[in-house]
Design an enzyme around this catalytic site. Sequence first.
Site, PDB file in Angstrom:
ATOM      1  N   TRP A  31       0.831  -1.214   0.000  1.00  0.00           N
ATOM      2  CA  TRP A  31       0.000   0.000   0.000  1.00  0.00           C
ATOM      3  C   TRP A  31       0.859   1.254   0.000  1.00  0.00           C
ATOM      4  CZ3 TRP A  31      -4.249  -1.393  -1.886  1.00  0.00           C
ATOM      5  CH2 TRP A  31      -4.870  -2.584  -1.518  1.00  0.00           C
ATOM      6  N   ASP A  52      -1.743   6.659   6.288  1.00  0.00           N
ATOM      7  CA  ASP A  52      -2.771   5.700   5.876  1.00  0.00           C
ATOM      8  C   ASP A  52      -2.984   4.757   7.056  1.00  0.00           C
ATOM      9  OD1 ASP A  52      -4.275   3.643   4.858  1.00  0.00           O
ATOM     10  OD2 ASP A  52      -2.935   3.183   3.173  1.00  0.00           O
ATOM     11  N   LYS A  92     -11.686  -2.219   7.004  1.00  0.00           N
ATOM     12  CA  LYS A  92     -10.812  -3.065   7.809  1.00  0.00           C
ATOM     13  C   LYS A  92     -11.236  -3.019   9.282  1.00  0.00           C
ATOM     14  CE  LYS A  92      -8.428  -3.564   3.989  1.00  0.00           C
ATOM     15  NZ  LYS A  92      -7.466  -2.582   3.564  1.00  0.00           N
TER      16      LYS A  92
HETATM   17  C1  LIG Z   1      -6.958  -2.150   2.205  1.00  0.00           C
HETATM   18  C2  LIG Z   1      -5.955  -1.065   2.264  1.00  0.00           C
HETATM   19  C3  LIG Z   1      -5.902  -0.047   1.294  1.00  0.00           C
HETATM   20  C4  LIG Z   1      -6.796  -0.022   0.078  1.00  0.00           C
HETATM   21  O1  LIG Z   1      -8.040   0.437   0.418  1.00  0.00           O
HETATM   22  P1  LIG Z   1      -9.205   0.645  -0.672  1.00  0.00           P
HETATM   23  O2  LIG Z   1     -10.280   1.193   0.176  1.00  0.00           O
HETATM   24  O3  LIG Z   1      -9.491  -0.700  -1.253  1.00  0.00           O
HETATM   25  O4  LIG Z   1      -8.714   1.591  -1.694  1.00  0.00           O
HETATM   26  C5  LIG Z   1      -4.974   0.956   1.461  1.00  0.00           C
HETATM   27  N1  LIG Z   1      -4.130   0.974   2.506  1.00  0.00           N
HETATM   28  C6  LIG Z   1      -4.149   0.009   3.459  1.00  0.00           C
HETATM   29  C7  LIG Z   1      -3.192   0.086   4.596  1.00  0.00           C
HETATM   30  C8  LIG Z   1      -5.065  -1.036   3.365  1.00  0.00           C
HETATM   31  O5  LIG Z   1      -5.075  -1.991   4.299  1.00  0.00           O
END
Ligand SMILES: *Cc1c(COP(=O)(O)O)cnc(C)c1O
Length: 356
Positions: free
Chosen positions: A101, A168, A192
Amino acid sequence: MKKHNFSAGPAILPATVFEQAADAVRDLDGIGLSILEISHRSAEFKAILAEAQQSVKDLLGIGDEFDVLFLTGGASSQFYMTAMNLLDNDETAGYVDTGTWSAKAIKEAERFGNIVKLASSKEDNYTYVPKGFDIPDDMKYVHITSNNTVFGTEFHALPDTKVPFVADMSSNIFSRPIDTSRYDLIYAGAQKNLGPAGVTLVIVRKGVAGKLKREIPTMLNYETHIAKDSAFNTPPTYPIYVCLLTMRWIKAQGGVAAMAAHNDKKAKLVYDEIDANPLFEGTTKVEDRSRMNATFVAKDDAHTAPFLEACAAANISGIKGHRSVGGFRASIYNAMPMESVQVLVDVMRDFAAKNA
Ligand SMILES: *Cc1c(COP(=O)(O)O)cnc(C)c1O
């Protein structure tokens, strides 16, 4: 029968949230309308949005120095929106590359401004979180992925710098208290640790956005959503509602400090078994282990498929590891009960007793 869901995302939510979310589809709080059919301009939804924004602030212990937005496009859209809104073409931002990511965030941010990769653990298949690297003071921000969902590592301390962070936090938001004073912006896809897929939480410090020379499309401009209080266009009403239900649940459990205490216990239970069990081993540096996603493999790959079968027989779902790591990944987010973690550990022990 309800399964023990170790999926990395979309992922488990509290059982009471599933019930309340289902009830609201039939009738929202007895108003004679479904949550799915009410206007985003209705008094009912305005109250939901306001409570959701306030709950984010309450849980993080922040006030009006931040704006709270619920946007669409996933965390993946924030990979470019952050740089597009915060970084002018002649400015520099630092990025720490700790996994899939992070690498995607870097690729998108490189379209805007000057992106410097401060450190990377890619050469070691992202099995650790780099530390002790230099961060020049004149950087606009430093971007980190606070928890690496795929590889199972997590920042246990922030890098030492005065530069504000952009983070993030998709897979560990609200899993523990954080020092919000060190962040300019936090984003998290909901699916998540917070709610269903379809909404992305963005927490942005006031005065940080809206400063650039760049022309930004209306929907991609944080200023648009800040000015219209996250309802410039139709927001994802149902996902926001389910996030609110989850945040009410977190508050009722005692907030993020209580989440952290519970998460630490669950992670210890899993990792202690990974370390003690003769058939399995962890895939990451011990000190960087994620408290949300525990990655491990069978020492003998011949045990991989039979262990997945043993898990399936015990009603365990979503335990297969990401293809880039292999083996197994136990995602043990806030909503994961200790009892389910114990079921997994029992299956691991039983499997070792039968196969060692
Ligand atoms: C799942 C995830 C993403 C991607 O998220 P989307 O909502 O599918 O774009 C980005 N960063 C992390 C750390 C993730 O776990």
